[in-house]
Design an enzyme around this catalytic site. Sequence first.
Site, PDB file in Angstrom:
ATOM      1  CB  SER A   1      -0.979  -0.117   1.167  1.00  0.00           C
ATOM      2  OG  SER A   1      -0.340   0.216   2.543  1.00  0.00           O
TER       3      SER A   1
ATOM      4  CE  LYS B   1      -1.992   2.036   5.300  1.00  0.00           C
ATOM      5  NZ  LYS B   1      -1.017   0.988   5.518  1.00  0.00           N
TER       6      LYS B   1
END
Lengths: 433, 154
Positions: B72, B109
């Site tokens: 991701s 992230k």
Amino acid sequence: MDSAQAGEAVTSLFALADCNSFYCSCERVFRPELNEKPVVVLSNNDGCVIARSNEAKELGIQMGVPFFEIRHLVENGHVQAFSSNYALYGDLSDKVMQTLSRFTPHVEVSSIDECFLDLGGFYKVDLHQYAWEIKQTVLQWTGIPVSLGIAPTKALAKVANKLAKKSRKANGVLVLTEPYHIQKALEATKVEDVWGIGRQHARFLKKRNILTARDFAQLSENWVRQHMTVVGVRLLKELRGESCLELEEVAPPKKGICTSRSFGKRVSSFDEVQEATATYAARCAKKLRQQGSSANLVTVFLHTNPFSAQDRQYAASKTVCLPVATNSDMELIRYANIALKTILREGYWYKKSGVIVTGIVPEGHVQLGLLDPVNRGKHARLMEAMDGLTDRFGRGKVRVATQGFDNSWQLRSDYKSPGYTTNINELPTAYVR
Amino acid sequence: MRNANLLPILPQQLEPLFFEYIETIEIPLLASCISAGFPSPADDYLEENINIGRYLIQNPASTYMMRVKGNSMVEANIHEGDILIIDRAQDAADGLPVICILEGEFTVKTFKRIKDKAFLVPANPAYKSIEVTEEMDMRVWGVVVWILHKPVKL
């Protein structure tokens, strides 16, 4: 003119930083889901509990309890158990100590999870705020929670630290600089919990109705000297706020080194006991080299399992005096082997063996024999090369042949966590899903 | 010359050393930039030695490594199998890639603040941003300061 003559206030100040349930906290750094859950760490060979988180303590798990007594809790998922992972604990301890040393140039690392900081000269800063900053920084940088006790002497800093851990109000930080607070803290500390008062002295004092650290601090110096020697007097002065114990920034070399382990299984074969003993002798040799010392005496001991009712019992030890003090793997193994052969008996199931080296002298002070046949220069160079390889590739990758390669006697560690910070193949994982 | 293998060497070089051998690893830095064309020996002279440990790691006491699993963050140059160097002493400022703990797992992230809300933003259009709420008990564990990966074979 010294400061006392000049009438200045005494400014000695020490902080004791102590990691909370250190081994359990290390396991939690990379297993955050275990925070606030019961965690225990087991001794070598998964024998018994050597560290407990607060939650495990609340479940009533005692220190030193044999693992089999709580195995059902682990298997039912009520408690998370770990085999000891000293590579991880050692590395995280280094990080904690490095972080602490940012707050003062003078530190004394007193054990893997404990460190004294000399804060002399910090009287003018807001000590509570500073201690809080230290605590928060260590937690943020390393993931390890610490408690801090600050006081004018090392013994009082110990008292402060203990109370800081216990008291909900203190929440891990306690500064004892006001005489009134010091008296209150001494009152709240049992005499047996005072740093440096052993079990025997504690019993002796309690019989005489000296129950708290405050009772002890009020004794006369003469009485303490008479019954507890000069060591007791030093402690008395420390509790009264007079600093007598300096910071030992360089740890003194050890006077005796022992390496011993229980075998992972019952062992009866000569070869296996010999391999284990040789390995322990090599570890002693390495520790000697690390502190720049050599040993004059090597003792080997072994025994069967005293808790096993069906086995015949046997225990013995033998000390060998070396012709020349040494820290060479090969020499120590050779003499450990000689000692072992005199005590090893057939027909027993052995549980543990160990090697102790004593008569330790600085490496440079070794008295050589006139007819010494050993080429010591060559040994030293060889050991240096072996240490280099060990540091680079890990323990046991290069070894003396007597240590063997099978090592089936080695420890059991069924619940060991990965070497998160010391082995690149076992790094923790971050998920990016 | 050692520098020719600078990138592929890194993970292996770091393997045995961690923070103990940091002082000893120095890699020569060449004065000129590497051009993708024909190598010119005239450019090939040493400017200085770089201590690779000190270059990569500012705060050894608060530095950790982690391996990446998942995809991701590919557009932020973070690929599966990469090794992240994480500094827990750094502040998680807006727009930095951070390691955080969500429901007991470490995840990487980009940290973003929009008005009074905090978001964990992936770098792959196939994934959605996560708005951080109090119930998630999210904690920032550190800031990614370096990404180590091998060069791609073409």
